[in-house]
Scaffold this motif. Structure first.
Motif, PDB file in Angstrom:
ATOM      1  N   THR A 212      20.518 -36.718  51.712  1.00 24.89           N
ATOM      2  CA  THR A 212      19.812 -35.571  51.381  1.00 24.89           C
ATOM      3  C   THR A 212      20.307 -35.082  50.098  1.00 24.89           C
ATOM      4  OG1 THR A 212      21.251 -34.048  52.657  1.00 24.89           O
ATOM      5  CG2 THR A 212      19.499 -35.328  53.831  1.00 24.89           C
ATOM      6  N   PRO A 213      19.686 -34.025  49.452  1.00 25.48           N
ATOM      7  CA  PRO A 213      19.898 -33.091  48.372  1.00 25.48           C
ATOM      8  C   PRO A 213      21.363 -32.521  48.682  1.00 25.48           C
ATOM      9  CG  PRO A 213      17.758 -32.803  48.547  1.00 25.48           C
ATOM     10  CD  PRO A 213      17.946 -33.730  49.676  1.00 25.48           C
ATOM     11  N   ALA A 214      21.277 -32.105  49.926  1.00 25.39           N
ATOM     12  CA  ALA A 214      22.692 -31.304  50.347  1.00 25.39           C
ATOM     13  C   ALA A 214      23.912 -32.197  50.351  1.00 25.39           C
ATOM     14  CB  ALA A 214      22.297 -30.410  51.472  1.00 25.39           C
ATOM     15  N   GLN A 215      23.602 -33.434  50.960  1.00 22.16           N
ATOM     16  CA  GLN A 215      24.714 -34.244  50.980  1.00 22.16           C
ATOM     17  C   GLN A 215      24.902 -34.755  49.690  1.00 22.16           C
ATOM     18  OE1 GLN A 215      22.557 -36.789  53.760  1.00 22.16           O
ATOM     19  NE2 GLN A 215      23.553 -36.253  55.710  1.00 22.16           N
ATOM     20  N   TYR A 216      24.205 -34.935  48.824  1.00 21.25           N
ATOM     21  CA  TYR A 216      24.582 -35.643  47.658  1.00 21.25           C
ATOM     22  C   TYR A 216      25.165 -34.597  46.727  1.00 21.25           C
ATOM     23  CZ  TYR A 216      23.971 -37.612  43.014  1.00 21.25           C
ATOM     24  OH  TYR A 216      24.318 -38.302  41.655  1.00 21.25           O
ATOM     25  N   ARG A 217      25.027 -33.451  46.896  1.00 22.88           N
ATOM     26  CA  ARG A 217      25.662 -32.390  46.072  1.00 22.88           C
ATOM     27  C   ARG A 217      27.101 -32.154  46.504  1.00 22.88           C
ATOM     28  NH1 ARG A 217      22.752 -26.825  45.607  1.00 22.88           N
ATOM     29  NH2 ARG A 217      22.625 -27.438  43.431  1.00 22.88           N
ATOM     30  N   LYS A 218      27.097 -32.278  47.897  1.00 24.09           N
ATOM     31  CA  LYS A 218      28.652 -32.050  48.464  1.00 24.09           C
ATOM     32  C   LYS A 218      29.566 -33.247  48.004  1.00 24.09           C
ATOM     33  CE  LYS A 218      31.065 -31.740  52.896  1.00 24.09           C
ATOM     34  NZ  LYS A 218      30.994 -31.727  54.514  1.00 24.09           N
TER      35      LYS A 218
ATOM     36  N   SER B  56      25.295 -27.913  38.888  1.00 20.56           N
ATOM     37  CA  SER B  56      24.762 -26.522  39.084  1.00 20.56           C
ATOM     38  C   SER B  56      24.726 -25.894  40.511  1.00 20.56           C
ATOM     39  CB  SER B  56      23.310 -26.283  38.554  1.00 20.56           C
ATOM     40  OG  SER B  56      22.297 -26.719  39.597  1.00 20.56           O
ATOM     41  N   ALA B  57      24.488 -24.612  40.837  1.00 20.51           N
ATOM     42  CA  ALA B  57      24.561 -23.867  42.259  1.00 20.51           C
ATOM     43  C   ALA B  57      23.220 -23.666  42.596  1.00 20.51           C
ATOM     44  CB  ALA B  57      25.547 -22.915  42.198  1.00 20.51           C
TER      45      ALA B  57
ATOM     46  N   LEU C  30      12.557 -40.409  37.100  1.00 14.71           N
ATOM     47  CA  LEU C  30      12.965 -39.780  35.981  1.00 14.71           C
ATOM     48  C   LEU C  30      13.268 -38.337  36.558  1.00 14.71           C
ATOM     49  CD1 LEU C  30      10.638 -40.375  33.041  1.00 14.71           C
ATOM     50  CD2 LEU C  30      12.859 -41.053  33.338  1.00 14.71           C
ATOM     51  N   ARG C  31      12.410 -37.822  37.367  1.00 13.71           N
ATOM     52  CA  ARG C  31      12.793 -36.459  38.158  1.00 13.71           C
ATOM     53  C   ARG C  31      13.949 -36.531  38.917  1.00 13.71           C
ATOM     54  NH1 ARG C  31       6.578 -34.472  39.983  1.00 13.71           N
ATOM     55  NH2 ARG C  31       5.825 -33.769  37.673  1.00 13.71           N
TER      56      ARG C  31
ATOM     57  N   LYS D  63      19.600 -35.078  40.468  1.00 14.98           N
ATOM     58  CA  LYS D  63      20.934 -35.412  40.576  1.00 14.98           C
ATOM     59  C   LYS D  63      21.974 -34.999  39.514  1.00 14.98           C
ATOM     60  CE  LYS D  63      21.574 -40.170  41.469  1.00 14.98           C
ATOM     61  NZ  LYS D  63      21.352 -41.533  40.948  1.00 14.98           N
ATOM     62  N   GLN D  64      21.479 -34.620  38.603  1.00 20.11           N
ATOM     63  CA  GLN D  64      22.450 -34.227  37.450  1.00 20.11           C
ATOM     64  C   GLN D  64      22.676 -32.503  37.753  1.00 20.11           C
ATOM     65  OE1 GLN D  64      24.277 -35.659  35.141  1.00 20.11           O
ATOM     66  NE2 GLN D  64      23.647 -37.518  35.967  1.00 20.11           N
ATOM     67  N   MET D  65      21.510 -32.084  38.157  1.00 22.71           N
ATOM     68  CA  MET D  65      21.269 -30.697  38.601  1.00 22.71           C
ATOM     69  C   MET D  65      22.177 -30.233  39.702  1.00 22.71           C
ATOM     70  SD  MET D  65      17.504 -29.765  37.539  1.00 22.71           S
ATOM     71  CE  MET D  65      17.595 -27.956  37.482  1.00 22.71           C
TER      72      MET D  65
END
Length: 352
Positions: A330-336, A300-301, A288-289, A294-296
């Motif tokens: 990674t979170p950064a790779q996912y955001r990109k 968001s930035a 859940l977290r 992933k949505q955030m």
């Protein structure tokens, strides 16, 4: 596995794309067009003269002369199974049914044909949920396999003895590597390119990929998957805790909070929770977290550390390691990758 190189005078590779009502036209004819272009289209683009075709795709089905398939599309298969010579390759891009639907009795004729062809030396390739037919046919016993991420649990739970590789976008199994499975969605493009490389040659596969702008799914399918699996449960106590934790997943010590809410002894609660949901309470909280993270990350930035704290993790390093292990990036790779996609789509919506 070595590439099978063929000269221009070699016989065409016979590829059967299996059709049945629970299919979509885009995957049937998308694969058909890819195979039809092998050897032909690069010369057309580079020299203005079509090159020699290397593969002969055909749409085959149990019944004909026409049939209605997914999304109310009517197609005309090239031949029926009883009249079809044994092909070199059979492709099954998908089975368009809900994940929990029993398959018994739905595809008996198709499965009998698949088993007969495989035993005679045919390579069978599936994409998306098509691997379910291989499992129903008993061809995946003791083998590694993959399928669309939404069907991986069904494949593992319904068919014991299959080593489901949910994170992988392509798996080669079976005697002589003659069972090929790709994951969900557009991974059928990977599968088609792989088959062209194996049965024609690698250079031609690269040319088809360049013409069609195909980007290999090297990161697998986990970044695209919804980690939070939902399951309707009959245990009212566990169902109540599921509803509560969905709104309070950032709570400190969330498992202890659910135990207290349930009024059930901790050991019994954990046993009942896993029996009802297929996950331990802590695994459920993590999924859940991570879905919220992933949505955030997409929308968001906020810094990764801030997102970790927002969803209940005090240690941003632990959050990043957990995210990478579960999501595959990674979170950064996912955001990109996905944040830029969301941004483009939002701009499109605003300008329309």
């Amino acid at each position: 596995m070595g590439t099978i190189n063929r000269i221009q005078s070699s016989p065409l590779i016979d590829v059967a794309v299996l059709a049945f009502p629970q299919r979509t036209a885009s995957t049937i004819y998308g694969m058909y067009d890819m195979f039809k272009s092998a050897g032909r289209d690069w010369g057309l683009i580079a020299d203005g003269v079509p090159g020699p075709e290397l593969m002969r795709p055909r749409v085959v089905a149990t019944h004909g002369p026409t049939m209605d398939i997914g999304n109310d599309v009517r197609i005309a298969p090239d031949c029926q199974l009883r009249d079809c010579e044994r092909p070199d390759v059979i492709c099954i891009p998908e089975v368009l049914i809900p994940p929990g639907t029993p398959l018994a009795g739905l595809f008996d004729e198709e499965i009998a044909w698949l088993v007969s062809c495989y035993r005679a030396g045919t390579t069978i390739a599936t994409a998306c949920s098509g691997a379910l037919l291989l499992a129903e046919a008993g061809l995946l016993e003791g083998q590694e396999a993959t399928t669309h991420w939404a069907y991986c649990d069904v494949l593992a739970q319904r068919y014991a003895g299959i080593d489901v590789q949910a994170q992988r976008a392509l798996v080669v199994s079976g005697e002589g590597g003659r069972l090929l499975m790709a994951g969900g969605g557009t991974s059928w493009l990977d599968l088609a390119i792989f088959l062209i490389a194996r049965f024609a040659n690698v250079e031609e596969a690269m040319r088809v990929a360049r013409i069609n702008l195909i980007d290999w799914h090297s990161i697998g399918q986990q970044p695209y998957a919804c980690l939070a699996r939902t399951r309707q449960v009959e245990d009212a106590v566990i169902a109540d805790c599921q509803t509560w934790i969905a709104l309070n997943y950032e709570t400190p010590a969330p498992v202890a909070a659910m135990v207290a809410r349930s009024g059930v002894p901790e050991r019994s609660f954990k046993r009942r929770f896993e029996q009802a949901t297929g996950m331990s309470p802590l695994e459920y909280v993590h999924t859940l977290r991570l879905e919220e993270a992933k949505q955030m990350l997409e929308a968001s930035a906020l810094a990764v550390e801030a997102i970790a704290n927002e969803i209940g993790y005090e240690d941003a390093g632990f959050f990043s390691r957990l995210f990478k292990r579960q999501v595959g990036l990674t979170p950064a790779q996912y955001r990109k990758r996905f944040g830029s996609l969301r941004g483009v789509l939002q701009m499109s919506a605003v300008s329309s």
